[in-house]
Design a protein around this motif. Structure first.
Motif, short mmCIF file in Angstrom:
data_model
loop_
_atom_site.label_atom_id
_atom_site.label_comp_id
_atom_site.label_asym_id
_atom_site.label_seq_id
_atom_site.Cartn_x
_atom_site.Cartn_y
_atom_site.Cartn_z
N LYS A 1 0.91 -1.29 0.01
CA LYS A 1 -0.09 0.10 0.07
C LYS A 1 0.93 1.34 -0.12
N GLY A 2 0.32 2.28 -0.75
CA GLY A 2 0.90 3.80 -0.85
C GLY A 2 0.32 4.40 0.77
N GLY A 3 1.12 5.52 0.97
CA GLY A 3 0.77 6.52 1.91
C GLY A 3 0.50 5.72 3.40
N VAL A 4 1.20 4.65 3.71
CA VAL A 4 1.16 3.93 5.06
C VAL A 4 2.52 4.46 5.80
N GLY A 5 3.23 5.33 5.25
CA GLY A 5 4.29 5.94 6.09
C GLY A 5 5.72 5.16 6.08
N LYS A 6 5.71 4.45 4.93
CA LYS A 6 7.04 4.00 4.60
C LYS A 6 8.16 4.91 4.60
N THR A 7 7.98 5.92 3.76
CA THR A 7 9.24 6.90 3.17
C THR A 7 9.31 7.69 4.79
N THR A 8 8.28 7.93 5.33
CA THR A 8 8.60 8.73 6.60
C THR A 8 9.11 8.01 7.57
N MET B 1 0.46 6.21 12.01
CA MET B 1 -0.84 6.80 11.82
C MET B 1 -1.84 6.75 12.98
N ILE C 1 3.37 4.79 16.06
CA ILE C 1 3.60 6.23 15.52
C ILE C 1 2.33 6.90 15.37
N ARG C 2 2.21 7.89 15.99
CA ARG C 2 0.74 8.48 16.22
C ARG C 2 0.52 9.34 14.83
N GLU C 3 -0.62 9.54 14.78
CA GLU C 3 -1.13 10.38 13.46
C GLU C 3 -0.98 11.84 13.90
N ASN C 4 -0.21 12.92 13.27
CA ASN C 4 0.03 14.11 13.15
C ASN C 4 0.29 14.85 11.72
N LYS C 5 -0.84 15.13 11.28
CA LYS C 5 -0.77 15.74 9.90
C LYS C 5 0.33 17.07 9.89
N TYR D 1 4.02 16.00 10.49
CA TYR D 1 4.78 15.12 9.34
C TYR D 1 4.58 15.69 8.04
N SER D 2 3.58 16.54 7.68
CA SER D 2 3.37 16.91 6.40
C SER D 2 4.41 17.92 5.88
N1 LIG Z 1 2.34 9.51 11.48
C1 LIG Z 1 1.98 10.22 10.80
N2 LIG Z 1 0.80 11.13 10.73
C2 LIG Z 1 0.32 11.74 10.05
N3 LIG Z 1 0.75 12.02 8.70
C3 LIG Z 1 1.74 11.17 8.28
C4 LIG Z 1 2.45 10.30 9.36
N4 LIG Z 1 3.44 9.57 8.74
C5 LIG Z 1 3.41 9.88 7.49
N5 LIG Z 1 2.47 11.03 6.90
C6 LIG Z 1 2.05 11.56 6.06
O1 LIG Z 1 1.23 10.61 4.96
C7 LIG Z 1 1.91 10.81 3.72
C8 LIG Z 1 2.09 9.70 3.39
O2 LIG Z 1 3.43 9.14 4.08
P1 LIG Z 1 4.64 8.35 3.31
O3 LIG Z 1 5.58 8.22 4.46
O4 LIG Z 1 5.03 9.09 2.19
O5 LIG Z 1 3.96 7.14 3.17
P2 LIG Z 1 4.22 5.65 1.77
O6 LIG Z 1 5.81 6.02 1.62
O7 LIG Z 1 3.90 4.56 2.50
O8 LIG Z 1 3.53 6.36 0.51
C9 LIG Z 1 2.66 12.08 3.48
O9 LIG Z 1 1.87 13.21 3.26
C10 LIG Z 1 3.29 12.03 5.08
O10 LIG Z 1 3.52 13.22 5.36
#
Ligand SMILES: Nc1ncnc2c1ncn2[C@@H]1O[C@H](COP(=O)(O)OP(=O)(O)O)[C@@H](O)[C@H]1O
Ligand SMILES: [Mg+2]
Length: 304
Positions: free
Chosen positions: A10-17, A228, A256-260, A263-264
């Protein structure tokens, strides 16, 4: 050198972060870290460099795509180390270091090209092609200067194509960031199954090749990292329990808690959240989680 794939379909699950923050915190603690961005979306690349910097210094001939191109077009080996750079902002005031191999938006085409490399006449041709293509990245990393890094993190794209499989075969360990919901945890079971199938097939070919050129791949799933997490929930741990019980894979204790807001904005400044100098209780809580995730990773690897 510990080679770690960060992966989820899945995309958008926090891999890169997760990749950026683990790398940064380990660098801060004195470790030498190499990050490889294998995702054509290049989010990790753009977490450390501006688009402008990337276009000026990397786009043309210093990305992981160029490295694969050399193999596909000319059957030559580019030295992976010629692609490595040290992003300035994240490395400021750090006792270790965080290096990066950039990605490229056109990396998406490489999978198709690699697939054409898999075909062959005899059974032996097929086997050799399979081993050659799937061990590409493993060999590239093995040719890096010995002991140049303590950790290599590979940020994978959200699929299970050949480039992603390259990462798995190259890795000692796999980290799986995930959101805590029903469909995401179902995806982990599939991922686990596909990892097993890939490794079994690869290792069967290495054994049948009767050659010392190929070593068996042994990537170990180090754990699922729940990201998240909503902290509005009074007891996130209890609410998570049902999902944790669903996955038959080890899980990290740290969530890891959500905090848009926090993180964004981080990638824009080239410094991951964990290293930012900002005061405030919320920020502190978020940073503490990332620090404890790093400590837990080191514990799992037997460092502490
Ligand atoms: N713990 C978090 N809380 C809120 N937003 C987050 C969190 N971790 C990542 N994000 C945001 O979610 C989006 C997807 O994260 P990302 O790490 O790019 O996921 P992936 O690499 O799995 O696609 C990004 O905009 C990122 O800033
Ligand atoms: Mg990503």
């Amino acid at each position: 050198m510990e080679i770690i794939s960060v992966i989820n379909y899945k995309g958008g699950v926090g891999k890169t972060t997760i990749t950026a923050n683990l790398a940064a915190e380990l660098g801060f603690r004195g470790k030498r870290v190499l990050c490889i961005d294998l995702d054509p979306q290049a989010s990790l690349t753009f977490s450390f460099y501006s688009v402008d910097e990337w276009q000026r210094n990397f786009e043309k001939n210093r990305t992981i795509k160029n490295w694969y191109d050399a193999f596909i077009d000319k059957d030559t080996d580019l030295d992976l180390s010629s692609l490595i750079s040290t992003p300035g902002r994240v490395n400021t005031g750090m006792s270790g270091k965080v290096d990066l191999i950039c990605s490229h938006l056109a990396l998406i085409n490489v999978d198709l090209e690699l697939a054409t490399r898999l075909v062959g006449g005899t059974e032996r041709d097929l086997r050799n092609n399979f081993l050659r293509v799937y061990s590409r990245l493993k060999q590239g990393i093995e040719h890096l200067e010995e002991d140049a890094y303590d950790f290599v993190f590979i940020d994978c794209p959200p699929n299970f194509n050949i480039v992603t499989k390259n990462s798995i075969i190259a890795s000692d360990y796999v980290l799986i960031p995930t959101k805590p919901d029903y469909l995401s945890t179902l995806g982990i079971e599939q991922l686990k199954q596909h990892l097993k199938e890939l490794v079994n097939t690869y290792n069967k070919h290495t054994r049948n090749s009767n050659s010392d050129d190929w070593a068996e791949a042994k990537p170990e799933i180090l754990g699922v990292i729940f990201t998240m997490i909503s902290v509005r929930n009074a007891n996130p741990i209890q609410a998570l329990q049902q999902y944790i019980e669903q996955v038959e894979v080890p899980c990290f204790d740290t969530f890891i808690r959500e905090n848009k807001t926090i993180y964004s904005s981080a990638p824009e400044y080239g410094v991951p959240v964990v290293l930012k100098r900002v005061s405030g209780q919320t920020y502190e809580n978020v940073q503490e989680e990332l620090e404890s995730l790093t400590t837990e990773l080191l514990e799992k690897l037997g460092y502490v």
